[in-house]
Design a protein around this motif. Structure first.
Motif, mmCIF file in Angstrom:
data_model
loop_
_atom_site.group_PDB
_atom_site.id
_atom_site.type_symbol
_atom_site.label_atom_id
_atom_site.label_comp_id
_atom_site.label_asym_id
_atom_site.label_seq_id
_atom_site.Cartn_x
_atom_site.Cartn_y
_atom_site.Cartn_z
ATOM 1 N N SER A 86 1.179 -1.202 -0.022
ATOM 2 C CA SER A 86 0.138 -0.004 0.136
ATOM 3 C C SER A 86 0.983 1.193 -0.006
ATOM 4 O O SER A 86 0.298 2.269 -0.585
ATOM 5 C CB SER A 86 -1.685 -0.254 1.359
ATOM 6 N N LEU A 87 2.179 1.422 0.836
ATOM 7 C CA LEU A 87 2.900 2.506 1.190
ATOM 8 C C LEU A 87 3.535 2.797 -0.096
ATOM 9 O O LEU A 87 4.284 3.773 -0.132
ATOM 10 C CB LEU A 87 3.343 2.878 2.470
ATOM 11 N N GLY A 88 5.018 1.358 -0.497
ATOM 12 C CA GLY A 88 5.351 1.624 -1.339
ATOM 13 C C GLY A 88 5.178 1.911 -2.539
ATOM 14 O O GLY A 88 5.268 1.090 -3.926
ATOM 15 N N LYS A 89 5.207 2.931 -2.821
ATOM 16 C CA LYS A 89 4.607 3.546 -4.358
ATOM 17 C C LYS A 89 5.707 5.000 -4.498
ATOM 18 O O LYS A 89 6.659 5.719 -4.042
ATOM 19 C CB LYS A 89 3.653 4.707 -4.088
ATOM 20 N N LEU B 24 1.530 10.952 2.687
ATOM 21 C CA LEU B 24 2.092 10.634 1.608
ATOM 22 C C LEU B 24 2.219 10.616 0.348
ATOM 23 O O LEU B 24 3.041 10.688 -0.175
ATOM 24 C CB LEU B 24 2.907 9.152 1.860
ATOM 25 N N HIS B 25 0.924 11.024 0.639
ATOM 26 C CA HIS B 25 0.061 11.553 -1.306
ATOM 27 C C HIS B 25 0.704 9.592 -2.277
ATOM 28 O O HIS B 25 0.735 10.498 -3.034
ATOM 29 C CB HIS B 25 0.833 12.830 -1.344
ATOM 30 N N VAL B 26 0.273 9.192 -1.585
ATOM 31 C CA VAL B 26 0.494 7.870 -2.897
ATOM 32 C C VAL B 26 -1.427 7.033 -3.395
ATOM 33 O O VAL B 26 -1.943 7.721 -1.823
ATOM 34 C CB VAL B 26 1.167 6.444 -2.102
ATOM 35 N N ASN B 27 -1.362 6.366 -3.966
ATOM 36 C CA ASN B 27 -2.720 6.048 -4.241
ATOM 37 C C ASN B 27 -2.255 4.347 -3.414
ATOM 38 O O ASN B 27 -1.771 3.465 -3.643
ATOM 39 C CB ASN B 27 -3.088 5.623 -5.455
ATOM 40 N N THR B 28 -2.952 4.109 -1.828
ATOM 41 C CA THR B 28 -3.015 3.693 -0.983
ATOM 42 C C THR B 28 -2.950 2.308 -1.365
ATOM 43 O O THR B 28 -2.656 1.093 -0.999
ATOM 44 C CB THR B 28 -3.774 3.659 -0.030
ATOM 45 N N LEU C 117 -7.074 0.840 8.659
ATOM 46 C CA LEU C 117 -7.804 2.785 8.897
ATOM 47 C C LEU C 117 -5.832 3.265 9.168
ATOM 48 O O LEU C 117 -6.104 4.459 8.147
ATOM 49 C CB LEU C 117 -8.042 2.817 10.369
ATOM 50 N N LEU C 118 -4.825 2.779 9.821
ATOM 51 C CA LEU C 118 -3.508 3.576 9.703
ATOM 52 C C LEU C 118 -3.023 2.986 8.545
ATOM 53 O O LEU C 118 -2.297 4.156 7.742
ATOM 54 C CB LEU C 118 -2.854 2.235 11.492
ATOM 55 N N THR C 119 -2.814 2.537 7.269
ATOM 56 C CA THR C 119 -2.632 2.257 6.622
ATOM 57 C C THR C 119 -3.004 3.383 5.362
ATOM 58 O O THR C 119 -2.377 3.813 4.257
ATOM 59 C CB THR C 119 -2.466 1.006 5.780
ATOM 60 N N SER C 120 -3.728 3.067 6.060
ATOM 61 C CA SER C 120 -5.080 4.787 4.350
ATOM 62 C C SER C 120 -4.414 5.401 5.119
ATOM 63 O O SER C 120 -4.629 6.914 4.574
ATOM 64 C CB SER C 120 -6.113 4.540 5.057
ATOM 65 N N LEU C 121 -4.595 6.022 6.471
ATOM 66 C CA LEU C 121 -4.025 7.653 6.892
ATOM 67 C C LEU C 121 -3.026 8.093 6.446
ATOM 68 O O LEU C 121 -2.357 8.864 6.304
ATOM 69 C CB LEU C 121 -4.040 7.461 8.597
ATOM 70 N N VAL C 122 -1.029 6.835 6.648
ATOM 71 C CA VAL C 122 -0.127 6.672 5.816
ATOM 72 C C VAL C 122 -0.444 6.959 5.051
ATOM 73 O O VAL C 122 0.751 7.990 4.848
ATOM 74 C CB VAL C 122 0.664 6.037 6.989
ATOM 75 N N GLY C 123 -0.911 6.792 3.878
ATOM 76 C CA GLY C 123 -0.924 6.532 2.513
ATOM 77 C C GLY C 123 -1.611 7.629 2.353
ATOM 78 O O GLY C 123 -0.617 8.367 0.957
ATOM 79 N N ASN D 81 4.967 9.394 -5.655
ATOM 80 C CA ASN D 81 4.198 9.464 -4.866
ATOM 81 C C ASN D 81 3.370 10.537 -5.822
ATOM 82 O O ASN D 81 4.270 10.758 -7.020
ATOM 83 C CB ASN D 81 3.810 10.281 -3.297
ATOM 84 N N THR D 82 2.405 11.750 -5.286
ATOM 85 C CA THR D 82 2.015 12.771 -6.682
ATOM 86 C C THR D 82 3.101 13.519 -6.516
ATOM 87 O O THR D 82 3.171 14.567 -7.920
ATOM 88 C CB THR D 82 0.561 13.385 -6.248
ATOM 89 N N GLN D 83 3.807 13.677 -6.297
ATOM 90 C CA GLN D 83 5.474 14.457 -6.438
ATOM 91 C C GLN D 83 6.247 13.820 -6.481
ATOM 92 O O GLN D 83 7.587 14.473 -7.021
ATOM 93 C CB GLN D 83 5.842 15.180 -5.092
ATOM 94 N N GLU D 84 5.919 12.426 -7.939
ATOM 95 C CA GLU D 84 6.872 12.504 -8.218
ATOM 96 C C GLU D 84 8.518 11.997 -7.775
ATOM 97 O O GLU D 84 9.082 11.245 -7.809
ATOM 98 C CB GLU D 84 7.296 12.879 -9.261
ATOM 99 N N LYS D 85 7.881 11.129 -6.179
ATOM 100 C CA LYS D 85 8.871 10.748 -5.407
ATOM 101 C C LYS D 85 8.546 9.466 -5.299
ATOM 102 O O LYS D 85 7.653 8.885 -4.901
ATOM 103 C CB LYS D 85 9.706 11.516 -3.863
ATOM 104 N N ASN D 86 9.982 8.076 -4.647
ATOM 105 C CA ASN D 86 9.983 7.193 -4.216
ATOM 106 C C ASN D 86 9.747 7.244 -2.960
ATOM 107 O O ASN D 86 10.457 7.598 -2.143
ATOM 108 C CB ASN D 86 10.493 6.514 -4.915
#
Length: 420
Positions: free
Chosen positions: A271-274, A397-401, A388-394, A276-281
């Motif tokens: 879910s979190l290894g992505k 991080l500005h990722v598509n969780t 829920l914790l995963t969705s919040l951190v996602g 993000n919207t700022q083009e950052k790993n």
């Protein structure tokens, strides 16, 4: 009941509050819009309980008591959550139908698991959201051949399919008259344990899935009513320290928690290894450890290695088992007598406490989750808590969780290797 506590310092500054408010608003919108379906599962999946009971009454194999074993054929999100619940509850529900898992292409494991089963006593549940998961379909074909399943006749009642509506596996089920349960399009595999994916096999196995769902629904309601704001603070802490502390360790003090750790590793990692919207790993690397075993393998690294890790301790207050250490003195090892006559329950929790304190003294960021005891209600709370914790951190991080484009690349390469 679960008890959540933290030993890391958290100062609720204006910046932190804004971050938590934004993340809360983001997932509240997901919840209200119906865009992300896992939020609705604790409520909506109650309908499955009646459907499963109707299935049992209408299926001669289940209704007659002939089925003693349930073979779950699925991988990743189609098996990890089921295994987590089953592992934790198996020692308490000894009269359940036994769950067996086919989840890897390992030929030795497939052969060994098939050898444990007898066709006349087994129900086969095939789970694939897409309907074309290569491991799942390959193992299913092998099972059909090994057990000589005659799907055109009575063996159609020996198979259940759980998949997306309209998938290739769904069409297979319709063709052979096999009972199928569908997964909502907006529920991803790793968030699907409270959908038909988990509820159907766990209910058929004999677990109290109503309590599992009720507990998850209760925690979800309290969270959106701002009665569980500790989870917001934890998400904010993880996000804020993610550039320096990019590894989160779940240190669980019970062997039966191992599959819960594996479920968490998939949920957190995929879910979190992505990008993000700022083009950052970005992302947080999950590791699952089992105490007290890994005190003897990983603890040295945690204490004196790079300070790039946070640690969440998970323990069980009451194992409901009174096994104690005998009051026996052995020549030359008398120095261990200090634990004599104590229960193993006391010992393992003392080891957990001592390890946690050693990490705190070493400057490692630590928090704790304590199961008062293991039961379906507490497990349901733990599942929705981590989702829920995963969705919040996602959100922070500005990722598509909820997507997994990196996984799809490997699938494409596999198909090319076989010339498809």
């Amino acid at each position: 009941m679960l008890h959540f506590s933290r030993d890391f310092s958290f100062e609720n500054t204006a910046a932190h509050q804004n971050m938590m408010d934004d993340a809360f608003a983001s997932i509240s919108e997901e919840y209200k819009s119906g865009e992300v379906g896992y939020y609705n599962l604790p409520h909506d999946s109650h309908a499955l309980l009646d459907e499963v009971q109707e299935l049992i009454q209408g299926n001669i194999l289940l209704n007659s008591g002939q089925i003693k074993d349930i073979a779950v054929i699925g991988i990743g999100g189609s098996s990890l959550g089921i295994k987590a619940v089953n592992s934790l509850m198996l020692s308490k529900n000894l009269n359940t139908r036994r769950l067996h898992f086919f989840e890897n292409s390992d030929p030795i494991d497939i052969s060994r698991t098939m050898a444990k089963l007898r066709k006349e006593n087994t129900l086969f549940i095939v789970i694939s959201k897409s309907g074309s998961t290569i491991e799942t379909t390959s193992i299913f074909k092998t099972i059909i051949s090994y057990f000589d399943l005659e799907l055109e006749s009575v063996d159609s009642q020996r198979v259940i399919v759980i998949t997306d509506k309209g998938s290739s596996l769904s069409l297979f089920a319709k063709h052979y008259g096999v009972k199928q349960f569908n997964i909502s399009d907006n529920v991803g595999g790793r968030f699907s344990v409270l959908s038909a994916v988990g509820i159907v096999p766990l209910t058929l196995a004999g677990y109290d899935t109503k309590t599992l769902l009720d507990s998850a629904e209760g925690f979800l309601t309290r969270f959106f009513n701002h009665e569980e704001d500790h989870i917001l603070e934890k998400a904010c802490h993880f996000y804020e320290h993610s550039p320096m502390q990019s590894i989160n360790v779940l240190f669980a003090y019970a062997n039966d928690l191992e599959n819960l750790c594996k479920w968490y590793v998939q949920l957190w990692g995929e879910s979190l290894g992505k990008i993000n919207t700022q083009e950052k790993n970005v992302g947080l690397t999950p590791i699952g450890l089992i105490g007290s075993i890994d005190q003897h393998s990983f603890l040295q690294l945690l204490i004196e290695g790079p300070k790039d890790k946070t640690v969440t301790f998970v323990s069980i207050e009451d194992f409901e088992n009174d096994l104690s250490i005998p009051d026996v003195t052995l020549k030359h090892i008398e120095k261990t007598n200090f634990v004599n006559s104590n229960s193993f329950n006391t010992l393992i929790n003392a080891q957990c406490d001592a390890t946690r304190e050693s990490l705190i003294q070493s400057g490692v960021s630590v928090d704790s989750i304590v199961f008062q005891r293991i039961c379906e209600g507490n497990i349901g709370t733990m599942i929705i808590y981590y989702e829920l914790l995963t969705s919040l951190v996602g959100a922070m991080l500005h990722v598509n969780t909820y997507d997994q484009p990196g996984v799809e690349l490997g699938k494409d390469i596999l198909y090319k290797k076989f010339g498809k």
